[in-house]
Design a protein around this motif. Structure first.
Motif, PDB file in Angstrom:
ATOM      1  N   LYS A  78      28.555  38.886  75.134  1.00  0.00           N
ATOM      2  CA  LYS A  78      29.114  37.538  75.153  1.00  0.00           C
ATOM      3  C   LYS A  78      28.113  36.535  75.707  1.00  0.00           C
ATOM      4  O   LYS A  78      27.450  36.801  76.705  1.00  0.00           O
ATOM      5  N   SER A  79      28.078  35.389  75.064  1.00  0.00           N
ATOM      6  CA  SER A  79      27.274  34.280  75.553  1.00  0.00           C
ATOM      7  C   SER A  79      28.044  32.986  75.333  1.00  0.00           C
ATOM      8  O   SER A  79      28.630  32.792  74.264  1.00  0.00           O
ATOM      9  N   TYR A 133      28.454  37.427  70.496  1.00  0.00           N
ATOM     10  CA  TYR A 133      29.786  36.854  70.611  1.00  0.00           C
ATOM     11  C   TYR A 133      29.742  35.541  71.388  1.00  0.00           C
ATOM     12  O   TYR A 133      29.203  35.493  72.498  1.00  0.00           O
ATOM     13  N   HIS A 134      30.283  34.481  70.805  1.00  0.00           N
ATOM     14  CA  HIS A 134      30.421  33.197  71.505  1.00  0.00           C
ATOM     15  C   HIS A 134      31.707  33.231  72.325  1.00  0.00           C
ATOM     16  O   HIS A 134      32.790  33.475  71.774  1.00  0.00           O
ATOM     17  N   GLU A 136      36.397  27.999  69.807  1.00  0.00           N
ATOM     18  CA  GLU A 136      36.775  29.114  68.947  1.00  0.00           C
ATOM     19  C   GLU A 136      35.864  30.303  69.224  1.00  0.00           C
ATOM     20  O   GLU A 136      34.801  30.442  68.618  1.00  0.00           O
ATOM     21  N   PRO A 137      36.265  31.179  70.158  1.00  0.00           N
ATOM     22  CA  PRO A 137      35.430  32.339  70.457  1.00  0.00           C
ATOM     23  C   PRO A 137      35.436  33.335  69.297  1.00  0.00           C
ATOM     24  O   PRO A 137      36.405  33.425  68.539  1.00  0.00           O
ATOM     25  N   GLY A 138      34.319  34.060  69.185  1.00  0.00           N
ATOM     26  CA  GLY A 138      34.244  35.081  68.153  1.00  0.00           C
ATOM     27  C   GLY A 138      32.824  35.558  67.935  1.00  0.00           C
ATOM     28  O   GLY A 138      31.876  35.056  68.542  1.00  0.00           O
ATOM     29  N   VAL A 139      32.683  36.546  67.051  1.00  0.00           N
ATOM     30  CA  VAL A 139      31.373  37.085  66.702  1.00  0.00           C
ATOM     31  C   VAL A 139      30.667  36.071  65.813  1.00  0.00           C
ATOM     32  O   VAL A 139      31.191  35.677  64.772  1.00  0.00           O
ATOM     33  N   ALA A 140      29.465  35.655  66.226  1.00  0.00           N
ATOM     34  CA  ALA A 140      28.714  34.624  65.517  1.00  0.00           C
ATOM     35  C   ALA A 140      27.480  35.176  64.814  1.00  0.00           C
ATOM     36  O   ALA A 140      26.827  34.455  64.070  1.00  0.00           O
ATOM     37  N   ARG A 200      37.059  41.295  80.995  1.00  0.00           N
ATOM     38  CA  ARG A 200      36.271  40.078  81.153  1.00  0.00           C
ATOM     39  C   ARG A 200      34.779  40.384  81.173  1.00  0.00           C
ATOM     40  O   ARG A 200      33.966  39.510  81.453  1.00  0.00           O
ATOM     41  N   LEU A 201      34.407  41.625  80.869  1.00  0.00           N
ATOM     42  CA  LEU A 201      32.992  41.989  80.902  1.00  0.00           C
ATOM     43  C   LEU A 201      32.205  41.229  79.840  1.00  0.00           C
ATOM     44  O   LEU A 201      32.680  41.042  78.724  1.00  0.00           O
ATOM     45  N   SER A 202      30.984  40.855  80.184  1.00  0.00           N
ATOM     46  CA  SER A 202      30.129  40.139  79.243  1.00  0.00           C
ATOM     47  C   SER A 202      29.426  41.079  78.273  1.00  0.00           C
ATOM     48  O   SER A 202      28.906  40.638  77.254  1.00  0.00           O
TER      49      SER A 202
END
Length: 152
Positions: A7-8, A53-54, A59-63, A133-135
């Motif tokens: 996640k970023s 992943y944003h 709108e979070p998701g795989v980018a 909640r892990l990044s």
């Protein structure tokens, strides 16, 4: 080969930032969770696949798709008092925080979190578990293949 979801926050480092970076590679700095650090230190290998992943955005998701392209090494931000990731307890001779470099494979259309939650083949994905909640989280081969199929 292993697979990961990393996640970023797009304002920190987006898939477009990764695409524009020299050699389309960025250091995955700022991880301050021991479990996520241990994934980088103990389990990640060069060539492992990454779902970029944003998070923490409208709108979070795989980018996009990326890959691990370095062995783990000390995260320099832990030693920089001006950095939000500074850790006063970290010592250069015994660093607490590590990072790996991540290289772009390809930018994709966004696969939104909402869509991922609807798919039966992704229901066991750690990202989708309550309280996660892990990044950085591991992704199974089946989950990786399911996401690739959705991304086209």
């Amino acid at each position: 080969m292993s697979y990961w979801l990393m996640k970023s926050e797009p304002e920190e480092c987006s898939i477009d930032d990764l695409a524009a970076a020299p050699k389309q590679t960025v250091p995955w700095f700022g991880v301050r969770n021991y479990q996520a650090r241990n994934f980088m230190r103990d389990a990640m290998r060069i060539g492992d696949g990454v779902l970029f992943y944003h998070s923490s955005c409208a709108e979070p998701g795989v980018a996009g798709l990326a890959e691990v392209c370095s062995a783990p090494y000390p995260d320099a931000t832990q030693f920089d008092p001006a950095s939000p990731y500074f850790d006063a307890k970290a010592a250069r001779e015994n660093p607490r925080w590590l990072l790996v470099d991540v290289k772009l494979r390809r930018k994709t259309a966004l696969l939104p979190l909402k869509r991922m939650r609807e798919l039966p083949q992704l229901q066991s994905m750690r990202l989708l578990q309550p309280g996660n909640r892990l990044s950085i989280t591991p992704v199974s081969e089946a989950e990786w293949q399911a996401v690739l199929a959705l991304l086209g």
